[in-house]
Design a protein around this motif. Structure first.
Motif, PDB file in Angstrom:
ATOM      1  N   GLU A 104      32.525  38.321  39.003  1.00 22.71           N
ATOM      2  CA  GLU A 104      33.830  38.025  39.601  1.00 22.71           C
ATOM      3  C   GLU A 104      33.671  37.447  41.009  1.00 22.71           C
ATOM      4  OE1 GLU A 104      38.232  40.013  40.086  1.00 22.71           O
ATOM      5  OE2 GLU A 104      36.644  41.155  39.129  1.00 22.71           O
ATOM      6  N   VAL A 154      38.324  31.981  40.272  1.00 21.02           N
ATOM      7  CA  VAL A 154      39.159  33.180  40.400  1.00 21.02           C
ATOM      8  C   VAL A 154      39.782  33.160  41.785  1.00 21.02           C
ATOM      9  CG1 VAL A 154      39.126  35.701  40.499  1.00 21.02           C
ATOM     10  CG2 VAL A 154      37.777  34.514  38.781  1.00 21.02           C
ATOM     11  N   LEU A 180      40.716  37.095  37.117  1.00 21.17           N
ATOM     12  CA  LEU A 180      39.731  36.959  36.047  1.00 21.17           C
ATOM     13  C   LEU A 180      40.336  37.258  34.678  1.00 21.17           C
ATOM     14  CD1 LEU A 180      36.805  36.413  35.240  1.00 21.17           C
ATOM     15  CD2 LEU A 180      36.321  38.816  35.674  1.00 21.17           C
TER      16      LEU A 180
END
Length: 133
Positions: free
Chosen positions: A88, A97, A103
């Motif tokens: 992430e 993101v 996400l």
């Protein structure tokens, strides 16, 4: 007299192979069929072989860089295992993101249902969360 006229047959000596291969070990690669399938899905038009070779090389470089970055993040955190948080962070640094595009939204938008079920926790009856962490 006939034996003197015929040429002598000399057996050919073939060197024995050693148990090891002479080739260097190759790095694992993403299968060409998978790259082709993914690219065709998003391109939605025919692709020449030359263009596909370039896409293949770019994909290989991308995954190599992705792996190196994830390894660096994991090493920096003092761990030996890559976690979802590392991925992430990487996707946030790449701009994939954001606060407006988390996400989970990307997972829901681009992955098939069977993968979504594995990645996004869902509460079901009996107060259970699937998948377990």
């Amino acid at each position: 007299p006939l034996q003197q006229l015929q040429p002598k047959i000399v057996p050919k000596i073939v060197p024995k192979r050693l148990g090891t291969s002479q080739k260097e070990p190759r790095e694992p690669q993403v299968p060409r069929s998978l790259i082709k399938e993914i690219f065709r899905h998003f391109a939605k038009m025919p692709v020449t072989r030359d263009a596909f070779r370039i896409v293949e090389k770019c994909s290989e470089r991308y995954f190599q860089q992705l792996s190196n970055d994830l390894e660096a993040y994991t090493h920096h955190a003092g761990r030996k295992t890559v976690e979802a948080a590392d991925l992430e962070v990487l996707m946030r640094r790449q701009g994939l993101v954001t606060d407006k595009m988390p996400l989970n939204v990307l997972i829901e938008r681009y992955l098939p249902l069977e993968y979504r079920k594995l990645l996004i926790p869902v509460a079901v009856s009996g107060n259970k969360v699937i998948p377990r962490k």
